[in-house]
Scaffold this active site. Structure first.
Site, short mmCIF file in Angstrom:
data_model
loop_
_atom_site.label_atom_id
_atom_site.label_comp_id
_atom_site.label_asym_id
_atom_site.label_seq_id
_atom_site.Cartn_x
_atom_site.Cartn_y
_atom_site.Cartn_z
N GLU A 262 1.28 -4.52 -7.24
CA GLU A 262 0.71 -5.43 -6.26
C GLU A 262 -0.78 -5.66 -6.48
O GLU A 262 -1.49 -4.78 -6.95
CB GLU A 262 0.97 -4.89 -4.85
CG GLU A 262 2.46 -4.91 -4.54
CD GLU A 262 2.82 -4.46 -3.13
OE1 GLU A 262 3.78 -5.01 -2.57
OE2 GLU A 262 2.17 -3.55 -2.59
N CYS B 107 -8.32 -6.88 -5.31
CA CYS B 107 -7.97 -5.47 -5.45
C CYS B 107 -6.84 -5.38 -6.48
O CYS B 107 -5.77 -5.92 -6.28
CB CYS B 107 -7.54 -4.96 -4.08
SG CYS B 107 -7.01 -3.25 -4.09
N CYS C 66 1.82 6.06 -9.49
CA CYS C 66 0.66 6.91 -9.73
C CYS C 66 1.14 8.35 -9.81
O CYS C 66 2.01 8.77 -9.04
CB CYS C 66 -0.35 6.77 -8.59
SG CYS C 66 -1.85 7.75 -8.86
N CYS D 129 -0.97 11.71 -4.04
CA CYS D 129 -1.65 12.06 -2.78
C CYS D 129 -0.69 11.90 -1.60
O CYS D 129 0.10 10.95 -1.54
CB CYS D 129 -2.87 11.16 -2.58
SG CYS D 129 -4.07 11.34 -3.90
N CYS E 27 -0.70 8.50 0.57
CA CYS E 27 -0.72 7.22 -0.14
C CYS E 27 0.69 6.78 -0.51
O CYS E 27 1.46 7.54 -1.10
CB CYS E 27 -1.58 7.36 -1.39
SG CYS E 27 -1.49 5.93 -2.49
N SER F 97 -12.38 2.90 -8.37
CA SER F 97 -12.14 3.93 -7.37
C SER F 97 -11.30 5.02 -8.04
O SER F 97 -10.29 4.73 -8.67
CB SER F 97 -11.39 3.33 -6.18
OG SER F 97 -11.04 4.33 -5.26
N CYS G 92 -5.30 -0.68 2.30
CA CYS G 92 -5.47 0.46 1.40
C CYS G 92 -4.31 1.43 1.54
O CYS G 92 -3.98 1.84 2.64
CB CYS G 92 -6.70 1.25 1.79
SG CYS G 92 -8.18 0.59 1.16
N1 SAH Z 1 -6.25 5.96 -7.31
C1 SAH Z 1 -7.53 5.53 -6.90
C2 SAH Z 1 -7.56 4.07 -6.50
C3 SAH Z 1 -6.41 3.53 -5.70
S1 SAH Z 1 -6.26 4.08 -4.04
C4 SAH Z 1 -8.06 6.42 -5.80
O1 SAH Z 1 -7.31 7.20 -5.26
O2 SAH Z 1 -9.25 6.30 -5.52
C5 SAH Z 1 -7.59 3.21 -3.23
C6 SAH Z 1 -8.11 3.89 -1.99
O3 SAH Z 1 -7.14 3.84 -0.93
C7 SAH Z 1 -8.44 5.35 -2.20
O4 SAH Z 1 -9.66 5.69 -1.61
C8 SAH Z 1 -7.30 6.02 -1.47
O5 SAH Z 1 -7.63 7.31 -1.10
C9 SAH Z 1 -7.10 5.10 -0.30
N2 SAH Z 1 -5.82 5.29 0.38
C10 SAH Z 1 -4.66 5.71 -0.17
N3 SAH Z 1 -3.70 5.76 0.77
C11 SAH Z 1 -4.25 5.35 1.93
C12 SAH Z 1 -3.74 5.14 3.25
N4 SAH Z 1 -2.47 5.34 3.53
N5 SAH Z 1 -4.60 4.71 4.19
C13 SAH Z 1 -5.88 4.46 3.88
N6 SAH Z 1 -6.41 4.60 2.66
C14 SAH Z 1 -5.61 5.04 1.68
FE1 SF4 Z 2 -2.82 7.67 -6.77
FE2 SF4 Z 2 -5.07 6.88 -5.53
FE3 SF4 Z 2 -2.70 6.86 -4.26
FE4 SF4 Z 2 -3.85 9.19 -4.84
S1 SF4 Z 2 -4.65 7.60 -3.45
S2 SF4 Z 2 -1.69 8.67 -5.14
S3 SF4 Z 2 -4.79 8.72 -6.80
S4 SF4 Z 2 -3.25 5.61 -6.00
#
Ligand code: SAH
Ligand code: SF4
Length: 382
Positions: free
Chosen positions: A91, A104, A111, A115, A118, A197, A344
């Site tokens: 996306e 974005c 990934c 996390c 996420c 990021s 995000c």
């Molecule tokens: N992998 C990279 C970039 C993609 S995620 C990273 O983790 O930085 C982009 C941003 O969205 C990151 O700061 C991540 O922590 C945040 N993010 C992920 N899941 C989220 C959620 N459910 N709510 C808010 N922010 C989130």
């Molecule tokens: Fe991957 Fe970033 Fe999502 Fe963590 S927050 S799972 S590093 S995309």
């Protein structure tokens, strides 16, 4: 197989042209046709000799990303799902604001970092995108938006590598793609308007500073290793002190004189006033004071599988107050496109998990994060 010219930065395209027996300056013409004029067909490139156009057609193509679907939010945000083959789709999100247009971009199908909070992480990992697939998202969006909005000037002024995937775990494809975005013959973005990021891939952050310094945003999310190990599993490999040292070392390369820390506010997990205080102490220790970084608090965007809730607005405000009082510039990110799940961490695309990451997270979900002791006033606010 035909070479995809979207895969090349200008240097790479020059080398490609030389292999065809063409002068290097032809590469600049070709590059401008592709990225500035959005041409996908060699026939349109009328100032290139017919013989060169014929030669190109035999060996190369401009392979556009295939759009599966498009969704438009009531706030003007647009989300595209691109089919990248093999059952994977990623996306891309366009976010219009009064003074800028931000795209974005995704760097991987899925990934591998996994996390907890996420949606992409929950899907597991399929594969790295190619440079052409990364830059192709910008190529497509800019071309589409100019027609859609009836504009001839550039629509996208900022790019953030904050879509699906961990960009620094796809370094070799990321850097050429970003060089195309920065090139004056390409998209001409300034280094301050291109942000990577990362969840904290320390060795690659060091390389990025040397190879292609752009604005850096680091996903912090916790003030202690114990909590961060749980939220961002990569922390077990690159713990906080190493990560923060690397951030400080990036500063001389950074196009702005600060690093941005992203901090996703999750109810009862990392949003207590005492944790804000720990964060202040941590940042002060590592960077000689508090003005070397900015904090961007992101309200957690929920998705069903996470089992987590977002912090209340009052709790976010109380957390921000501690940081601001300590002299740390702090902003709270506005959530955009939430009616189309474009915010995000909500990007899920469609990914064939080839690693078992998704399964491991699903198992972990049964182990609850240790609830932190509640700060009394925040507790009452709920
Ligand atoms: N992998 C990279 C970039 C993609 S995620 C990273 O983790 O930085 C982009 C941003 O969205 C990151 O700061 C991540 O922590 C945040 N993010 C992920 N899941 C989220 C959620 N459910 N709510 C808010 N922010 C989130
Ligand atoms: Fe991957 Fe970033 Fe999502 Fe963590 S927050 S799972 S590093 S995309």
């Amino acid at each position: 197989m035909l070479a995809n010219l979207l895969d090349y930065d200008l240097e790479g395209l020059a080398a490609f042209c030389e292999r065809l027996g063409e002068k290097r300056f032809r590469a600049t013409q070709l590059f401008r046709w592709i990225h500035q004029k959005g041409a996908a067909d060699f026939e349109a490139m009328t100032d290139l000799a017919r013989s060169l156009r014929d030669k190109l057609r035999d060996v190369a193509e401009i392979r556009m990303p295939v759009v599966n679907s498009e969704q438009r939010s009531s706030d003007g945000t647009i989300k595209w799902l691109f089919d990248v083959g093999g059952g994977d789709a990623v996306e891309t999100v366009f976010i219009p604001e009064s003074d800028r247009g931000t795209l974005c971009i995704s760097s991987q199908a899925g990934c591998a970092v996994g996390c907890r909070f996420c949606s992409t992480g929950h899907q597991g990992f399929s594969r790295n995108l190619t440079s052409g697939e990364i830059v192709g998202q910008l190529w497509f969006a800019e071309r589409f938006l100019r027609v859609f909005l009836g504009r001839s000037d550039r629509v996208i002024s900022n790019v953030v590598m904050m879509g699906m995937g961990e960009p620094l775990q796809n370094y070799s494809a990321l850097v050429p793609a970003m060089r195309v975005m920065l090139d004056d013959h390409g998209y001409g973005l300034s280094r301050r308007r291109l942000t990577v990021s990362t969840s904290g891939v320390v060795p690659m952050m060091e390389r990025l500073g040397r190879d292609c310094p752009v604005a850096l945003a680091v996903s912090l999310h916790a003030p202690t290793d114990a909590l961060r190990d749980n939220l961002v599993p990569l922390n077990r490999k690159y713990p906080l002190h190493e990560l923060l040292q690397t951030c400080v070392a990036y500063l001389p390369h950074a196009p702005r004189d600060f690093i941005t820390f992203e901090y996703c506010m999750i109810d009862g997990v990392n949003d207590q006033v005492s944790q804000a205080q720990e964060l202040v102490a941590l940042l002060r220790q590592s960077g000689n004071g508090s003005n070397w970084c900015k904090l961007n608090l992101i309200p957690f965007n929920p998705f069903p599988a996470s089992g987590l809730k977002g912090s209340s607005a009052r709790r976010i405000a109380a957390f921000a107050r501690v940081l601001i009082d300590a002299g740390i510039v702090t902003t709270v990110r506005k959530t955009r496109g939430d009616d189309i799940a474009a915010a995000c961490g909500q990007l899920a695309g469609d990914v064939r998990d080839r690693t078992g990451v998704a399964g491991r997270i699903a198992q972990q979900r049964t182990i609850m994060l240790t609830p932190v002791a509640m700060d009394a006033p925040a507790h009452k606010e709920g």
